[in-house]
Design a protein around this motif. Structure first.
Motif, PDB file in Angstrom:
ATOM      1  N   ALA A  97      39.714  38.006  37.787  1.00 39.27           N
ATOM      2  CA  ALA A  97      40.638  38.791  36.965  1.00 39.27           C
ATOM      3  C   ALA A  97      40.375  40.282  37.021  1.00 39.27           C
ATOM      4  O   ALA A  97      40.383  40.983  36.000  1.00 39.27           O
ATOM      5  CB  ALA A  97      40.623  38.275  35.514  1.00 39.27           C
ATOM      6  N   GLU A  98      40.166  40.780  38.217  1.00 34.69           N
ATOM      7  CA  GLU A  98      40.057  42.225  38.441  1.00 34.69           C
ATOM      8  C   GLU A  98      38.935  42.881  37.659  1.00 34.69           C
ATOM      9  O   GLU A  98      39.016  44.060  37.326  1.00 34.69           O
ATOM     10  CB  GLU A  98      41.407  42.913  38.154  1.00 34.69           C
ATOM     11  CG  GLU A  98      42.538  42.358  39.021  1.00 34.69           C
ATOM     12  CD  GLU A  98      43.920  42.832  38.591  1.00 34.69           C
ATOM     13  OE1 GLU A  98      44.127  44.053  38.507  1.00 34.69           O
ATOM     14  OE2 GLU A  98      44.793  41.971  38.344  1.00 34.69           O
ATOM     15  N   SER A  99      37.903  42.084  37.348  1.00 32.71           N
ATOM     16  CA  SER A  99      36.712  42.712  36.773  1.00 32.71           C
ATOM     17  C   SER A  99      35.568  42.568  37.780  1.00 32.71           C
ATOM     18  O   SER A  99      35.590  41.691  38.643  1.00 32.71           O
ATOM     19  CB  SER A  99      36.347  42.077  35.428  1.00 32.71           C
ATOM     20  OG  SER A  99      35.999  40.736  35.602  1.00 32.71           O
TER      21      SER A  99
ATOM     22  N   TRP B  98      53.460  33.205  39.746  1.00 31.56           N
ATOM     23  CA  TRP B  98      52.195  32.538  40.048  1.00 31.56           C
ATOM     24  C   TRP B  98      52.373  31.671  41.291  1.00 31.56           C
ATOM     25  O   TRP B  98      53.410  31.030  41.450  1.00 31.56           O
ATOM     26  CB  TRP B  98      51.768  31.623  38.898  1.00 31.56           C
ATOM     27  CG  TRP B  98      51.425  32.329  37.628  1.00 31.56           C
ATOM     28  CD1 TRP B  98      52.298  32.745  36.671  1.00 31.56           C
ATOM     29  CD2 TRP B  98      50.116  32.683  37.168  1.00 31.56           C
ATOM     30  NE1 TRP B  98      51.631  33.349  35.633  1.00 31.56           N
ATOM     31  CE2 TRP B  98      50.277  33.315  35.907  1.00 31.56           C
ATOM     32  CE3 TRP B  98      48.825  32.533  37.671  1.00 31.56           C
ATOM     33  CZ2 TRP B  98      49.196  33.798  35.168  1.00 31.56           C
ATOM     34  CZ3 TRP B  98      47.752  33.006  36.930  1.00 31.56           C
ATOM     35  CH2 TRP B  98      47.939  33.638  35.696  1.00 31.56           C
TER      36      TRP B  98
ATOM     37  N   ARG C 133      43.310  37.550  39.365  1.00 31.17           N
ATOM     38  CA  ARG C 133      43.334  36.655  38.217  1.00 31.17           C
ATOM     39  C   ARG C 133      43.861  35.288  38.665  1.00 31.17           C
ATOM     40  O   ARG C 133      44.914  35.177  39.301  1.00 31.17           O
ATOM     41  CB  ARG C 133      44.255  37.214  37.144  1.00 31.17           C
ATOM     42  CG  ARG C 133      44.299  36.372  35.869  1.00 31.17           C
ATOM     43  CD  ARG C 133      44.738  37.193  34.674  1.00 31.17           C
ATOM     44  NE  ARG C 133      46.144  37.559  34.761  1.00 31.17           N
ATOM     45  CZ  ARG C 133      47.088  37.102  33.944  1.00 31.17           C
ATOM     46  NH1 ARG C 133      46.768  36.260  32.965  1.00 31.17           N
ATOM     47  NH2 ARG C 133      48.331  37.493  34.071  1.00 31.17           N
TER      48      ARG C 133
ATOM     49  N   SER D 172      48.596  40.237  40.442  1.00 33.64           N
ATOM     50  CA  SER D 172      47.177  40.569  40.474  1.00 33.64           C
ATOM     51  C   SER D 172      46.673  40.594  41.919  1.00 33.64           C
ATOM     52  O   SER D 172      45.879  41.465  42.294  1.00 33.64           O
ATOM     53  CB  SER D 172      46.403  39.551  39.628  1.00 33.64           C
ATOM     54  OG  SER D 172      45.025  39.807  39.675  1.00 33.64           O
TER      55      SER D 172
ATOM     56  N   PRO E 134      38.050  35.007  42.264  1.00 33.67           N
ATOM     57  CA  PRO E 134      39.106  35.209  41.259  1.00 33.67           C
ATOM     58  C   PRO E 134      38.587  35.456  39.844  1.00 33.67           C
ATOM     59  O   PRO E 134      38.623  34.570  38.994  1.00 33.67           O
ATOM     60  CB  PRO E 134      39.892  33.902  41.341  1.00 33.67           C
ATOM     61  CG  PRO E 134      38.887  32.881  41.755  1.00 33.67           C
ATOM     62  CD  PRO E 134      37.951  33.581  42.690  1.00 33.67           C
TER      63      PRO E 134
ATOM     64  N   ASP F 280      47.756  34.664  40.069  1.00 30.34           N
ATOM     65  CA  ASP F 280      48.760  35.636  39.633  1.00 30.34           C
ATOM     66  C   ASP F 280      49.071  36.550  40.812  1.00 30.34           C
ATOM     67  O   ASP F 280      48.221  37.337  41.248  1.00 30.34           O
ATOM     68  CB  ASP F 280      48.153  36.407  38.452  1.00 30.34           C
ATOM     69  CG  ASP F 280      49.058  37.504  37.933  1.00 30.34           C
ATOM     70  OD1 ASP F 280      49.999  37.909  38.644  1.00 30.34           O
ATOM     71  OD2 ASP F 280      48.785  37.980  36.806  1.00 30.34           O
TER      72      ASP F 280
ATOM     73  N   GLU G 127      43.927  30.864  37.361  1.00 32.10           N
ATOM     74  CA  GLU G 127      43.693  29.933  36.260  1.00 32.10           C
ATOM     75  C   GLU G 127      43.494  28.531  36.812  1.00 32.10           C
ATOM     76  O   GLU G 127      43.976  28.204  37.892  1.00 32.10           O
ATOM     77  CB  GLU G 127      44.868  29.953  35.279  1.00 32.10           C
ATOM     78  CG  GLU G 127      44.954  31.267  34.515  1.00 32.10           C
ATOM     79  CD  GLU G 127      46.086  31.326  33.496  1.00 32.10           C
ATOM     80  OE1 GLU G 127      46.149  32.320  32.762  1.00 32.10           O
ATOM     81  OE2 GLU G 127      46.903  30.381  33.475  1.00 32.10           O
TER      82      GLU G 127
END
Lengths: 430, 430
Positions: free
Chosen positions: B197-199, B128, B394, B409, B195, B406, B396
């Motif tokens: 999370a790849e959706s 990270w 992704r 990611s 960001p 990440d 946080e």
């Protein structure tokens, strides 16, 4: 005192009153909030020097006072915290010595647009002088000084030592008055003309300042549900503190001097700051609170109860339970003080002397009562065995906008003070 | 695209990933909060210039955009608000043009002592990268840039015009993206690697920022009963606003895209300031709030309801009734946007192209869903008829402490982006 001298003294106050008003206006024009008292103290020192008083001017050293009873934790530092004392040494020393005390510091003026005219540009309208500090308590400093001037105009000086004190820090700690005590200034009585409408204060509350430091769990507001708002976290804590306030104000909890006062002990949320960004769940807030205490109420016990109340309310929150608030004490740790409980002969004589002077000037009896505020009187009364008479002019909106003081009242208080000095200290010819 | 080219492109991203990580670290080290974006934009402009893009760099002029739909009231001024766009002009122009958009501004870092390590001194730990803005959204700027770099490493360039945008003001108004539109930057699709999370984001909320300016009646706290606390006055107003929030989040009020989202529209009290002195009843407070809106929800109607709710609650207070709060709008007046409602062929093709690229890289289907945040996608989707794909790595703790992204990611998103560009724009040899 013969009635001719008395009349002469009252007339001298009248003769000097334009000068006194001018002095008060100039003093009020100095924006002497905490840390910015220097120019006002320069002015005071210069006025005292011009009149021939021996002037003592010193920066408070925290190490000199931090061990003394009545000390309050310092906010910021004391680089600019300067006291001024002017001393009159009597040639004859036939009478009783006296401290004439007043504070030079004023509270912040708040948003300027809420004042009708600028707070440090004093004006007189319909018998009132407007300005921040005009009432609380530069009028008192003026009346102390011009009461002595009036005696001198009549060819008199006090027949005892008189210490004219212009102190800092009254509005947040009282450490200015404490530093005067530590420096050795004591007398047989003290007079503090705080603006209580020509009544004598028989009791004053104690005051405790404390900060709540609250944490939040910051997140993007999109996920606010997973965060914890460090500002709104304060709401249940304040509710719990107000419940405590209610208990302390219950009839059976009251100090006798406050038996007939509706709500003597106020909890005030005076200041708040928190968060950094509208779209972030705030990580923090800091609240500045003030709570009143009765005379005789223990400060350590009050702190313990406040802490218990805050922590109990915090534990009811899932988040705060694991991130307990921090309570920081700085500023006032002031005990209450009741002149009414001082049964000494000196106190009775001082009160009697003030009452005679008040009646001679106003033709009325002296009103007496407790106040729900604090003053520097506690230092004299509690820690120096000196009765402290709090008696000053009528003012309005102190700590508010368009603060003002009644100039006729200032004139009467100056006259009462002059007669009080003449009687308490006695007179000698200059 | 043949599978050999595809493999080459994926390998090129891998080969460049140390450089990309280094770039992201350097970009994150610039503390580009609002008004301080200049050094980060200098860095972006220099990186684009080095790569041979034609760089357009301009200060936003409010007069150019204030009349446009989607404009939000400005906070402060735009003296330091500089956008950067790097343009790739295709030699062949066989493919579809594309905007690669990202924002350079980050939200304030908050109290430093709540970070494990300094927010602008990025570090990598266990895959990270930590730092303010590392995730939101400097990683996206990095992946946009290095996706193009990877194509070039393979000897390719996009066979259509590509506009690389690094904009300011995403976190408070969106006026940076709006200024790009106004300046004429349009394309057949836009990609914004926020960001998530790849959706793929199918809908985003609108956001309204507003300030409550509350007054109090200041007095000395000794007379708190006669004053009115300008800080605590907020409590019933917030309660009323939270009731409104509950109504807007009720099942039957939800926008279809949010039918299965628990609490899509968050009211956030993000910032507060009030009062000047612990022992003065505070005369004022200012709260900064954020409220979410559904796609299609009218901003004027939302404002009218907020105003009605605040004023009704204020009228329940004896004091506030005669001193009504002031509501000031500045910052976000952002409409919601739903890509899911864009039935155009272009949108369907863009989504299909992204899904193919995502699956080629990850081996999984593309997750899709709504977000309870806003992004600059609305400008492309609502005001330029351009489908805007919000798809990024992704991360946080965005807007929180120890924000992190990440890196695996980031690598995958860079690969997906490179394949998406190759497919959407087509390729030409350099």
């Amino acid at each position: 005192m013969d009635s001719k001298s008395q009349t002469e003294i009252l007339n001298a106050v009248d003769d000097l009153f334009d000068a006194e008003t001018q002095f008060l206006s100039e003093l009020t024009s100095h924006p002497s909030t905490r840390g910015r008292e220097q120019s006002a103290q320069d002015f005071m020192a210069s006025e005292l020097t011009q009149r021939g008083y021996k002037v003592d001017r010193w920066q408070i050293d925290v190490d000199d006072i931090r061990h003394l009873p009545g000390f309050s934790p310092v906010i910021g530092n004391y680089e600019d915290a300067v006291n001024v004392v002017g001393t009159h040494r009597s040639a004859t020393r036939n009478g009783r010595s006296l401290i004439l005390n007043g504070h030079i510091d004023v509270v912040p003026e708040g948003p300027l647009d809420m004042w009708d005219t600028p707070p440090y540009d004093p004006r007189v309208d319909d018998g009132w002088m407007y300005g921040r500090g005009a009432g609380d308590m530069k009028a008192g400093l003026a009346s102390n000084l011009f009461a002595l001037d009036a005696l001198r105009r009549c060819g008199f000086a006090p027949a005892a030592d008189v210490f004219f004190q212009s102190v800092v820090e009254e509005e947040c700690t009282g450490n200015g008055a404490l530093a005067c005590l530590q420096r050795g200034y004591t007398a047989e009585a003290a007079l503090i003309p705080e603006p209580f409408a020509e009544s004598l204060i028989t009791a004053q509350v104690g005051v405790l300042w404390f900060q709540l430091h609250l944490k939040g769990l910051p997140t993007h507001v999109a996920y606010a549900g997973s965060g914890s708002n460090g500002i709104e976290a304060a709401i249940p804590l304040l509710a719990a503190l107000h419940e405590m306030e209610d208990r302390w104000n219950a009839d059976d909890a009251k100090h006798p001097d406050y038996a007939h006062v509706h709500h003597p002990l106020n909890l005030n949320v005076g200041k708040i700051q928190g968060g950094d960004w509208a779209s972030s769940v705030p990580a923090w807030s800091v609240l500045d609170l003030r709570m009143g205490l009765y005379p005789g109420q223990s400060i350590p016990e009050a702190k313990a109860e406040i802490e218990a109340v805050v922590m109990e309310a915090a534990r009811a929150s899932d988040f705060l339970r694991n991130n307990l608030p921090e309570i920081v004490y700085h500023g006032f740790e002031a005990e209450g003080y009741a002149l009414s409980e001082d049964s000494s002969t000196t106190a009775q004589q001082a009160i009697g002397t003030l009452e005679s002077a008040h009646t001679a000037v106003t033709g009325t009896a002296l009103d007496r009562g407790p106040t729900t505020a604090t003053t520097d009187a506690r230092f004299f009364g509690l820690y120096a065995d000196t009765p402290a008479l709090v008696y000053g002019p009528r003012a309005e909106a102190i700590h508010g906008f368009n603060e003002r003081v009644d100039l006729d009242s200032v004139r009467r208080v100056t006259q009462t003070t002059a007669l009080f000095i003449a009687d308490w200290c006695g007179l000698e010819t200059v």
